[in-house]
Every structure is written in structure tokens, then in C-alpha cells.
Motif scaffolding. Structure first.
Motif, PDB file in Angstrom:
ATOM      1  N   LYS A 110       0.836  -1.193   0.000  1.00  0.00           N
ATOM      2  CA  LYS A 110       0.000   0.000   0.000  1.00  0.00           C
ATOM      3  C   LYS A 110       0.875   1.249   0.000  1.00  0.00           C
ATOM      4  O   LYS A 110       0.677   2.157  -0.822  1.00  0.00           O
ATOM      5  CB  LYS A 110      -0.921   0.017   1.221  1.00  0.00           C
ATOM      6  CG  LYS A 110      -1.737   1.299   1.338  1.00  0.00           C
ATOM      7  CD  LYS A 110      -2.568   1.336   2.614  1.00  0.00           C
ATOM      8  CE  LYS A 110      -3.335   2.652   2.711  1.00  0.00           C
ATOM      9  NZ  LYS A 110      -4.144   2.738   3.953  1.00  0.00           N
ATOM     10  N   GLU A 114       1.142   3.806  -3.151  1.00  0.00           N
ATOM     11  CA  GLU A 114       0.836   5.227  -2.996  1.00  0.00           C
ATOM     12  C   GLU A 114       2.028   6.093  -3.397  1.00  0.00           C
ATOM     13  O   GLU A 114       1.849   7.163  -4.005  1.00  0.00           O
ATOM     14  CB  GLU A 114       0.426   5.501  -1.552  1.00  0.00           C
ATOM     15  CG  GLU A 114      -0.933   4.914  -1.187  1.00  0.00           C
ATOM     16  CD  GLU A 114      -1.264   5.034   0.291  1.00  0.00           C
ATOM     17  OE1 GLU A 114      -2.454   4.929   0.645  1.00  0.00           O
ATOM     18  OE2 GLU A 114      -0.321   5.211   1.103  1.00  0.00           O
ATOM     19  N   TYR A 143      -3.407   0.634  -5.185  1.00  0.00           N
ATOM     20  CA  TYR A 143      -3.088   1.897  -4.524  1.00  0.00           C
ATOM     21  C   TYR A 143      -2.332   2.877  -5.438  1.00  0.00           C
ATOM     22  O   TYR A 143      -1.874   3.920  -4.973  1.00  0.00           O
ATOM     23  CB  TYR A 143      -2.288   1.632  -3.257  1.00  0.00           C
ATOM     24  CG  TYR A 143      -3.150   1.087  -2.142  1.00  0.00           C
ATOM     25  CD1 TYR A 143      -4.045   1.909  -1.462  1.00  0.00           C
ATOM     26  CD2 TYR A 143      -3.103  -0.255  -1.787  1.00  0.00           C
ATOM     27  CE1 TYR A 143      -4.862   1.420  -0.456  1.00  0.00           C
ATOM     28  CE2 TYR A 143      -3.916  -0.763  -0.768  1.00  0.00           C
ATOM     29  CZ  TYR A 143      -4.789   0.077  -0.113  1.00  0.00           C
ATOM     30  OH  TYR A 143      -5.597  -0.416   0.878  1.00  0.00           O
ATOM     31  N   CYS A 306      -7.472  -4.454   2.801  1.00  0.00           N
ATOM     32  CA  CYS A 306      -7.516  -3.100   2.221  1.00  0.00           C
ATOM     33  C   CYS A 306      -8.750  -2.351   2.701  1.00  0.00           C
ATOM     34  O   CYS A 306      -8.676  -1.186   3.093  1.00  0.00           O
ATOM     35  CB  CYS A 306      -7.531  -3.192   0.707  1.00  0.00           C
ATOM     36  SG  CYS A 306      -6.005  -3.758  -0.053  1.00  0.00           S
TER      37      CYS A 306
END
Length: 309
Positions: A110, A114, A143, A306
Motif C-alpha cells: 500500500k 501510494e 493503490y 484493504c
């Protein structure tokens, strides 16, 4: 010499990266005329080890290496990168349930997804090496919505390389129905009983055999497979040949869509395309069904994590 491209390797203080970084910096992946800026990402406790890796890279005096940036900050590591080798992941430890492993890796990928979304080039090519690679690649892509999903791949090339080595000696599920050796079909050269028994288990359990022999996991062969994967993605496959890559399924070969699955692909202009029309016998299909079931279960568990965030 072309302008430098930026390449990130995560888990950069680890064993796989130690072999992989040499191959990248030596021009084996992106070409002998492509200058590089390498960013090396690892966790804060590994920064001392990473300094040693940095010294070694500079001591090799690679002519293609413009700069090396060691960091524990994903924002620094993924800034303007054209290619990403995501090697670092939480390993499965004794007594750890699969859901625990997935939960730990969802957090890692994640953060990296990002960071890619915010800082990398939008045409970045991402290879996930850390296991479970297929599901980790899916999470990372989830992500990073501004980057095309086809730019996220998982490494299955190690199994392909292991399968080629086993066939070459005398003679995960390795399918050889479309393979050739010295221009002849592998199925004509090797007994079916071997291909459906010892061959499959040897390739599937090769990692455990390496650990038993050297008391550490596969590193050199994994690094070579990662280099092979991105080299072919970057430079293309030879006409008439294809390679194994874990990519997002489009439904080919009746594999459900939206899971990362190992397909035969051909590559041109840095774009992969699933090879169609390869024959699968009942034995191969039965093995693929098992893998599909496991990946769907992993996807569901990972998405639950998630959604709980």
C-alpha cells in the motif's frame, strides 16, 4: 550515451538485491548505453548495511552509473522512476498464517503503491518480486490508480528459468507443451510420466531445496530472473519467442479477470501481449485450476485487509 533514467530497488540491503544491483548497473537490463540513477530503498534499521552496498557499487566503477541514492523514504525512492524492482516483502515465518502474511504485505505494498502513484513517472514499469508476488502486485496497483494496471507485473520468470534448466539437464506449475529443445518439441524428447511428476515437483520445490543446501533462500537465481524479466520488458522479446510474466488477466485461457496470473507473453515497444492459442491438456488445466483457486482466495483476503484500513 542517453540521458539517465531513474530506477528503484526495494529491499536493497537484502540478498536478492545484492546480486540484482550488479546486473542493473552493468547494463544487462536496460542496455549498455543507458545511464542510470539508482535509488535504494530499505527500512531504517538497514541503512548501515545499505551504506556498504553503496560503497561496493561505487567501487565497481560502473560507467553507466550516474548516481546512487540510499534512502528509507518512499517519496525519495520513487521520485521520477522509470522502472521499479519491488524486492522487499515480509517473508513467511514459521507459525505464520497466510492471512497474517497478506496483512503485513498489504501494508508494505500500500505504501509503495501510494508512493508510485504520487511520485513515479506514469509509464513506470513495476516488477514485484517479493512473495506472494501475484497478490502483492495486485495490491500495489490498487493503490496506484493513476498508473495503468498493465504496468504492474509479478515475477514468474524464476520458475521458467528453473524449468528450462531441468529440461536442459537430461531431458507454480511449469507447462512445457509449447516448449522446444534444439528445435524439437519437449514432449517428444521427454517421457510424459516425468513431465507430470518429478519435473513439476522439482521446479515447484526448488526454492526449498536451495534453502536446505545453502541454509539461505534463493538469491542469485531470483536476481537473474528479475533482471531477465525487466530486460525483456524494456528491450522486447525476439520474434517468435515468448516468456512468462505475472500480469493482470484479461480472461485469456479461461483465467478469471482481475487477478495477476502467469501468462506467456510477447513484448514489443515495452508493451506485453498475451500469446493466444497455446494448447493445454487436461493435466495442465487441472493444475491451473488449483492455482486460480488459491489466487482468488488470496485476492479476497487481501481486499478484506484493504477495506478494513
Amino acid at each position: 550515451m542517453s540521458e539517465p533514467i531513474r530506477v528503484v530497488v526495494t529491499g536493497a540491503a537484502g540478498q536478492i538485491a545484492y546480486s540484482l544491483l550488479y546486473m542493473i548497473a552493468n547494463g544487462e537490463v536496460f542496455g549498455k548505453d543507458q545511464k542510470l540513477v539508482l535509488t535504494l530503498l530499505d527500512i531504517p534499521p538497514m541503512m548501515g548495511v545499505l551504506e556498504g552496498v553503496l560503497m561496493e557499487l561505487y567501487d565497481c566503477a560502473f560507467p553507466l552509473l550516474s548516481q546512487v541514492i540510499p534512502t528509507a523514504d518512499p517519496a525519495v525512492a520513487f521520485k521520477d522512476v522509470s522502472a521499479a524492482f519491488l524486492v522487499g516483502a515480509m517473508p513467511r515465518r514459521e507459525g505464520m498464517e497466510r492471512k497474517d502474511l497478506l496483512s503485513a504485505n498489504v501494508k508494505i505494498f500500500k505504501v509503495q503503491g501510494e508512493a508510485l502513484n504520487a511520485h513515479a513517472k506514469k509509464d513506470v514499469k513495476v516488477l514485484v518480486v517479493g512473495n506472494p508476488a501475484n497478490t502483492n502486485a495486485l495490491i500495489c496497483s490498487h493503490y496506484a490508480p493513476s498508473i495503468p494496471r498493465e504496468n504492474f507485473t509479478a515475477m514468474t520468470r524464476l520458475d521458467q528459468n528453473r524449468a528450462r534448466a531441468q529440461i536442459a539437464l537430461p531431458t507454480q506449475f511449469p507447462d512445457v507443451a509449447s516448449g522446444t529443445a534444439n528445435g524439437k518439441p519437449v514432449t517428444d524428447l521427454v517421457e510424459a510420466s516425468y513431465l507430470q511428476s518429478d519435473f513439476v515437483t522439482t521446479v515447484q520445490k526448488r526454492g526449498a531445496s536451495v534453502i536446505a543446501a545453502r541454509k539461505m533462500s534463493s538469491a542469485m537465481s531470483a536476481a537473474k530472473a528479475a533482471a531477465d524479466h525487466v530486460r525483456d520488458w524494456w528491450q522486447g522479446t525476439a520474434a517468435g519467442t515468448f516468456v512468462s510474466m505475472g500480469v493482470v488477466s484479461d480472461g485469456s485461457y479461461n483465467i478469471p479477470k482481475d487477478i495477476v496470473f502467469s501468462f506467456p507473453v510477447e513484448i514489443k515497444d515495452k508493451k506485453w501481449k498475451i500469446v493466444q492459442g497455446l494448447k493445454l491438456d487436461d493435466f495442465a488445466r487441472s493444475k491451473l485450476e488449483i492455482t486460480t483457486k488459491e489466487l482468488l482466495e488470496e485476492k479476497d483476503e487481501a481486499m478484506q485487509v484493504c477495506n478494513a484500513d
